[in-house]
Each structure stands twice: as C-alpha cells, then as structure tokens.
Scaffold this motif. Structure first.
Motif, PDB file in Angstrom:
ATOM      1  N   ALA A 135       5.335 -83.149 -22.114  1.00 22.81           N
ATOM      2  CA  ALA A 135       4.378 -82.263 -21.405  1.00 22.81           C
ATOM      3  C   ALA A 135       4.855 -80.984 -21.608  1.00 22.81           C
ATOM      4  O   ALA A 135       5.864 -80.495 -21.290  1.00 22.81           O
ATOM      5  CB  ALA A 135       4.274 -82.861 -20.044  1.00 22.81           C
ATOM      6  N   ASN A 136       4.070 -79.967 -21.655  1.00 23.74           N
ATOM      7  CA  ASN A 136       4.044 -78.671 -21.854  1.00 23.74           C
ATOM      8  C   ASN A 136       4.109 -78.208 -20.376  1.00 23.74           C
ATOM      9  O   ASN A 136       3.169 -77.945 -19.687  1.00 23.74           O
ATOM     10  CB  ASN A 136       3.177 -77.860 -22.693  1.00 23.74           C
ATOM     11  CG  ASN A 136       3.631 -76.312 -22.968  1.00 23.74           C
ATOM     12  OD1 ASN A 136       4.317 -75.989 -22.282  1.00 23.74           O
ATOM     13  ND2 ASN A 136       3.025 -75.638 -24.136  1.00 23.74           N
ATOM     14  N   LYS A 137       5.204 -77.447 -19.968  1.00 16.47           N
ATOM     15  CA  LYS A 137       5.197 -77.288 -18.532  1.00 16.47           C
ATOM     16  C   LYS A 137       4.566 -75.761 -18.490  1.00 16.47           C
ATOM     17  O   LYS A 137       3.915 -75.654 -17.331  1.00 16.47           O
ATOM     18  CB  LYS A 137       6.824 -77.197 -18.051  1.00 16.47           C
ATOM     19  CG  LYS A 137       7.397 -78.176 -17.858  1.00 16.47           C
ATOM     20  CD  LYS A 137       8.822 -77.913 -17.388  1.00 16.47           C
ATOM     21  CE  LYS A 137       9.545 -79.384 -17.236  1.00 16.47           C
ATOM     22  NZ  LYS A 137      10.902 -79.508 -16.930  1.00 16.47           N
ATOM     23  N   THR A 138       4.340 -75.076 -19.328  1.00 19.08           N
ATOM     24  CA  THR A 138       3.745 -73.902 -19.339  1.00 19.08           C
ATOM     25  C   THR A 138       2.251 -74.289 -19.081  1.00 19.08           C
ATOM     26  O   THR A 138       1.374 -73.518 -18.321  1.00 19.08           O
ATOM     27  CB  THR A 138       3.937 -72.903 -20.594  1.00 19.08           C
ATOM     28  OG1 THR A 138       5.478 -72.807 -20.584  1.00 19.08           O
ATOM     29  CG2 THR A 138       3.115 -71.410 -20.323  1.00 19.08           C
ATOM     30  N   MET A 139       1.706 -74.997 -19.918  1.00 22.13           N
ATOM     31  CA  MET A 139       0.307 -75.500 -19.859  1.00 22.13           C
ATOM     32  C   MET A 139      -0.042 -75.977 -18.685  1.00 22.13           C
ATOM     33  O   MET A 139      -1.349 -75.723 -17.991  1.00 22.13           O
ATOM     34  CB  MET A 139      -0.184 -76.358 -21.013  1.00 22.13           C
ATOM     35  CG  MET A 139       0.117 -75.635 -22.045  1.00 22.13           C
ATOM     36  SD  MET A 139      -1.151 -74.457 -22.800  1.00 22.13           S
ATOM     37  CE  MET A 139      -2.526 -75.225 -22.551  1.00 22.13           C
ATOM     38  N   ILE A 140       0.849 -76.825 -18.182  1.00 23.00           N
ATOM     39  CA  ILE A 140       0.589 -77.545 -16.678  1.00 23.00           C
ATOM     40  C   ILE A 140       0.397 -76.363 -15.473  1.00 23.00           C
ATOM     41  O   ILE A 140      -0.500 -76.266 -14.769  1.00 23.00           O
ATOM     42  CB  ILE A 140       1.515 -78.445 -16.289  1.00 23.00           C
ATOM     43  CG1 ILE A 140       1.253 -79.583 -17.272  1.00 23.00           C
ATOM     44  CG2 ILE A 140       1.406 -78.846 -14.629  1.00 23.00           C
ATOM     45  CD1 ILE A 140       2.493 -80.721 -17.152  1.00 23.00           C
ATOM     46  N   GLY A 141       1.335 -75.562 -15.641  1.00 19.03           N
ATOM     47  CA  GLY A 141       1.451 -74.170 -14.793  1.00 19.03           C
ATOM     48  C   GLY A 141       0.148 -73.414 -14.732  1.00 19.03           C
ATOM     49  O   GLY A 141      -0.562 -73.132 -13.809  1.00 19.03           O
TER      50      GLY A 141
ATOM     51  N   PHE B 168      -2.763 -74.512 -15.989  1.00 22.50           N
ATOM     52  CA  PHE B 168      -3.885 -74.981 -15.589  1.00 22.50           C
ATOM     53  C   PHE B 168      -3.954 -75.164 -13.957  1.00 22.50           C
ATOM     54  O   PHE B 168      -5.062 -75.020 -13.430  1.00 22.50           O
ATOM     55  CB  PHE B 168      -3.849 -76.613 -16.035  1.00 22.50           C
ATOM     56  CG  PHE B 168      -4.905 -77.470 -15.442  1.00 22.50           C
ATOM     57  CD1 PHE B 168      -6.137 -77.267 -16.330  1.00 22.50           C
ATOM     58  CD2 PHE B 168      -4.781 -78.352 -14.640  1.00 22.50           C
ATOM     59  CE1 PHE B 168      -7.171 -78.104 -15.777  1.00 22.50           C
ATOM     60  CE2 PHE B 168      -5.921 -79.223 -14.000  1.00 22.50           C
ATOM     61  CZ  PHE B 168      -7.028 -79.139 -14.841  1.00 22.50           C
ATOM     62  N   VAL B 169      -2.761 -75.221 -13.426  1.00 23.31           N
ATOM     63  CA  VAL B 169      -2.871 -75.175 -11.745  1.00 23.31           C
ATOM     64  C   VAL B 169      -3.101 -73.662 -11.250  1.00 23.31           C
ATOM     65  O   VAL B 169      -3.906 -73.717 -10.306  1.00 23.31           O
ATOM     66  CB  VAL B 169      -1.297 -75.489 -11.429  1.00 23.31           C
ATOM     67  CG1 VAL B 169      -1.305 -75.412  -9.773  1.00 23.31           C
ATOM     68  CG2 VAL B 169      -1.285 -76.975 -11.709  1.00 23.31           C
TER      69      VAL B 169
END
Length: 160
Positions: A5-11, A13-14
């Motif tokens: 999982a791409n942590k930047t994309m998750i961040g 999104f949040v």
C-alpha cells in the motif's frame, strides 16, 4: 503478489475525507460556526409557555435572531421567580446606514427610546410563541433584571 500500500495515497485520502467532513458541517450548519452573534437576555413576567429554544426573535417582521435558552430563577429570600430568556441576535441582519456602533454600545440608547420585547403568538395551531422587538415609547420598561446583568439586557414590557 500484490503491491504494498502507498502510504502517501492513504494519507491524502484521510486528509481529503476530513476536509470534506468539515466542509459539509460548515455548509449544512448555515455558517453558524463562521457567523458572529450577540447574546442578550430578556426577562418576562408570567408564563412563557409556547416559547422554546429556536423560537424566532423578530423586529417589525424581520427575523433578527432566535431564542438560545430559557431558564427559571427562584429567589429564596423573597420567593420571587424570574424567567430569563437568552436570545442570540445576528448583527449581519441589521445594517447601519450612517456609522456602525460597536457591539452593544447602542442598546441602552435604544431602550431609552422605547425598545421593548414582548411575547407574541407565532402559530395559532401549535400555540408557539415568538419574541417581537419593537419601539413602544409609551410603555414603561419592566426592569426585573438582577444587577449586574450577565449579558446585555433588553427590557420587556407589560401587555396590560
């Protein structure tokens, strides 16, 4: 195998979700969080049955505020009962034509000139009340407020 999982994309999104939630609260609350209001207290004699939180405060048919809180105060010394009604006025509803006084500076002068608050029937069907604020220079002010008043006071008057 799947990619990690791409942590930047998750961040992102949040953060985007939180921003959308805040925007929705501001839009659906009609801007109450961004609007400056002034709180006044009015004391009425007798029953306020039919007056509730959210009831309108009107000046000559224009809604300028709403009821914020209704309390019952009992004085055990002389067994008197006061009913303070706290109202929230929206200064944006009142436009000053010549010069804008500071908040509350003009209230004492308006009361001196006959500004009074009275309860009026808002709906015959439901029995709901509203507060009508207008000039009644021939009516004496009903001064029931304790000293000092917790917030700026608007005087009520007797309907008799």
């Amino acid at each position: 195998m799947s990619k990690p999982a791409n942590k930047t994309m998750i961040g992102a999104f949040v953060v985007g979700g939180i921003a959308l939630a805040l925007l929705a609260v501001i839009v659906f609350s009609s801007g109450k969080f961004l609007r400056k209001t002034v709180v006044y207290v009015m004391y009425f004699e007798g029953s306020v049955k039919g007056l509730s939180v959210g009831s309108p405060v009107v000046f000559r048919g224009v809604k300028v505020g709403s009821v914020k809180n209704v309390e019952l105060q009992f004085d055990a010394k002389d067994f008197t009962v006061l009913i303070p009604v706290y109202v929230e006025m929206d200064p944006a509803k009142i436009k000053a034509v010549k010069g804008a006084p500071e908040d509350g500076e003009y209230m004492d002068e308006l009361i001196r000139r006959g500004l009074r608050a009275q309860l009026e029937l808002q709906s015959v069907v439901t029995g709901q009340l509203m507060i009508n604020v207008d000039f009644f220079p021939s009516k004496p002010a009903f001064r029931a407020r304790p000293e000092p008043c917790p917030v700026p006071c608007v005087e009520g008057h007797r309907n008799s």
